[in-house]
Design a protein around this motif. Structure first.
Motif, PDB file in Angstrom:
ATOM      1  N   SER A  69     -32.512 -16.803 -19.762  1.00 47.84           N
ATOM      2  CA  SER A  69     -33.888 -16.418 -20.656  1.00 47.84           C
ATOM      3  C   SER A  69     -33.895 -16.775 -21.432  1.00 47.84           C
ATOM      4  N   ARG A  70     -35.341 -17.215 -21.770  1.00 45.19           N
ATOM      5  CA  ARG A  70     -35.681 -18.490 -23.210  1.00 45.19           C
ATOM      6  C   ARG A  70     -34.926 -19.061 -24.335  1.00 45.19           C
ATOM      7  N   GLU A  71     -34.256 -17.726 -24.390  1.00 46.49           N
ATOM      8  CA  GLU A  71     -33.604 -18.212 -26.430  1.00 46.49           C
ATOM      9  C   GLU A  71     -32.312 -18.847 -25.641  1.00 46.49           C
ATOM     10  N   ASP A  72     -32.119 -18.377 -24.061  1.00 46.62           N
ATOM     11  CA  ASP A  72     -30.607 -19.051 -23.726  1.00 46.62           C
ATOM     12  C   ASP A  72     -30.932 -20.685 -23.869  1.00 46.62           C
ATOM     13  N   LEU A  73     -31.840 -20.624 -22.989  1.00 50.75           N
ATOM     14  CA  LEU A  73     -32.365 -22.426 -22.701  1.00 50.75           C
ATOM     15  C   LEU A  73     -32.801 -23.227 -24.145  1.00 50.75           C
ATOM     16  N   LEU A  74     -33.293 -22.131 -24.698  1.00 48.67           N
ATOM     17  CA  LEU A  74     -33.400 -22.797 -26.709  1.00 48.67           C
ATOM     18  C   LEU A  74     -32.433 -23.053 -27.489  1.00 48.67           C
ATOM     19  N   GLY A 129     -36.815 -27.098 -34.074  1.00 49.65           N
ATOM     20  CA  GLY A 129     -35.646 -26.836 -34.468  1.00 49.65           C
ATOM     21  C   GLY A 129     -35.693 -25.821 -36.261  1.00 49.65           C
ATOM     22  N   TRP A 130     -36.134 -26.847 -36.917  1.00 54.59           N
ATOM     23  CA  TRP A 130     -36.081 -26.077 -38.285  1.00 54.59           C
ATOM     24  C   TRP A 130     -37.255 -25.505 -38.709  1.00 54.59           C
ATOM     25  N   SER A 131     -38.818 -25.157 -37.844  1.00 57.19           N
ATOM     26  CA  SER A 131     -39.004 -24.212 -38.100  1.00 57.19           C
ATOM     27  C   SER A 131     -39.034 -23.109 -37.212  1.00 57.19           C
ATOM     28  N   GLU A 134     -36.566 -20.432 -39.469  1.00 52.29           N
ATOM     29  CA  GLU A 134     -37.246 -20.227 -40.841  1.00 52.29           C
ATOM     30  C   GLU A 134     -37.845 -18.427 -39.332  1.00 52.29           C
ATOM     31  N   ARG A 135     -37.937 -18.637 -38.907  1.00 50.63           N
ATOM     32  CA  ARG A 135     -38.746 -17.494 -37.634  1.00 50.63           C
ATOM     33  C   ARG A 135     -37.986 -16.796 -37.377  1.00 50.63           C
ATOM     34  N   GLU A 136     -36.917 -17.036 -36.198  1.00 50.97           N
ATOM     35  CA  GLU A 136     -35.760 -16.630 -35.260  1.00 50.97           C
ATOM     36  C   GLU A 136     -34.607 -16.466 -35.883  1.00 50.97           C
ATOM     37  N   GLU A 137     -33.134 -15.659 -35.715  1.00 50.03           N
ATOM     38  CA  GLU A 137     -32.694 -15.604 -36.162  1.00 50.03           C
ATOM     39  C   GLU A 137     -31.606 -16.254 -35.712  1.00 50.03           C
ATOM     40  N   PHE A 138     -31.510 -16.294 -34.160  1.00 49.37           N
ATOM     41  CA  PHE A 138     -31.076 -17.209 -33.093  1.00 49.37           C
ATOM     42  C   PHE A 138     -30.897 -18.458 -33.360  1.00 49.37           C
ATOM     43  N   ALA A 139     -31.964 -19.016 -33.824  1.00 52.59           N
ATOM     44  CA  ALA A 139     -32.016 -20.553 -34.381  1.00 52.59           C
ATOM     45  C   ALA A 139     -31.775 -20.639 -35.649  1.00 52.59           C
ATOM     46  N   ARG A 140     -32.199 -19.450 -36.916  1.00 50.28           N
ATOM     47  CA  ARG A 140     -31.381 -19.479 -37.973  1.00 50.28           C
ATOM     48  C   ARG A 140     -29.580 -19.861 -38.530  1.00 50.28           C
ATOM     49  N   SER A 141     -29.283 -19.349 -37.242  1.00 52.75           N
ATOM     50  CA  SER A 141     -27.489 -18.989 -37.401  1.00 52.75           C
ATOM     51  C   SER A 141     -27.101 -20.833 -36.565  1.00 52.75           C
TER      52      SER A 141
END
Length: 217
Positions: A69-74, A129-131, A134-141
């Motif tokens: 998935s896109r999230e997996d790669l990000l 990444g910082w942005s 602020e918006r996506e839970e997986f990135a926030r953690s």
């Protein structure tokens, strides 16, 4: 029926057509580097698995074999960049052959060299990444964990420079140093003919970081 010969010599390769074979050992790093580049160039909005696959030269289905998935790669791309620099800074902190102050200066030099070298994508990648944080839970953690790890790395070096400080004070100053580094990521960019300003900022950063680390509680 007359046999029809189909000439494929002039056929153009599709954007996601594989150019060469690979395995997990070689393919994963290629995909991650392409993902880092695509996120830095096109941002979160323009980040697409097909675009990454095209840059690597593989089928979309092949990419999804490694990153479904896109999230997996990000997530993997963010982990790669953070681990790359965290490992580098930690190795400098642990270099007992140099004084703690020199190690701190070395971190400043690495940061400036990485931010100003031609073709670097680290600044826009970090900003994206910082942005996302602020918006996506997986990135926030992820961002929260990375921030904590970098702050702890700086705090450990502050403790070596100024052993009289309490752990709490070291942690606070480590956070301040990392915050300043984050500011450099926003401000410092590759420049043409403006190296004098960058070098002045590099020298001033070393003075400020040393003063912050060595100041009494």
């Amino acid at each position: 029926m007359k046999q029809v010969a189909i000439n494929l010599a002039g056929r153009k390769e599709e954007p996601d057509e594989p150019k060469r074979r690979g395995n997990k050992t070689t393919r994963t790093p290629e995909i991650l580097e392409a993902a880092i580049d695509v996120l830095a160039k096109y941002g979160n909005v323009g980040f697409a698995l097909r675009r990454v696959a095209s840059q690597v030269g593989i089928h979309l289905a092949t990419l999804q074999h490694y990153f479904p998935s896109r999230e997996d790669l990000l997530r993997a791309a963010m982990e790669e960049v953070a681990t790359r620099y965290l490992t580098l800074y930690q190795s400098l902190v642990k270099d007992d052959e140099r004084s703690p102050e020199v190690r701190l200066d070395a971190i400043v030099d690495v940061a400036f060299d990485e931010l100003t070298k031609p073709g670097t994508q680290i600044a826009p990648f970090c900003l994206e990444g910082w942005s996302m944080g602020e918006r996506e839970e997986f990135a926030r953690s992820l961002v929260a964990r990375f921030n904590r790890q970098f702050q702890e790395t700086f705090a450990s070096l502050v403790g070596k420079i100024n052993p009289s400080l309490t752990p709490q004070e070291c942690a606070l100053r480590g956070r301040l140093l990392y915050s300043h580094m984050a500011g450099l990521i926003v401000l410092v960019r590759p420049v043409r003919g403006g190296s004098a300003d960058v070098e002045a900022l590099r020298a001033a950063t070393k003075v400020v970081w040393r003063a912050l680390s060595a100041a009494p509680q």
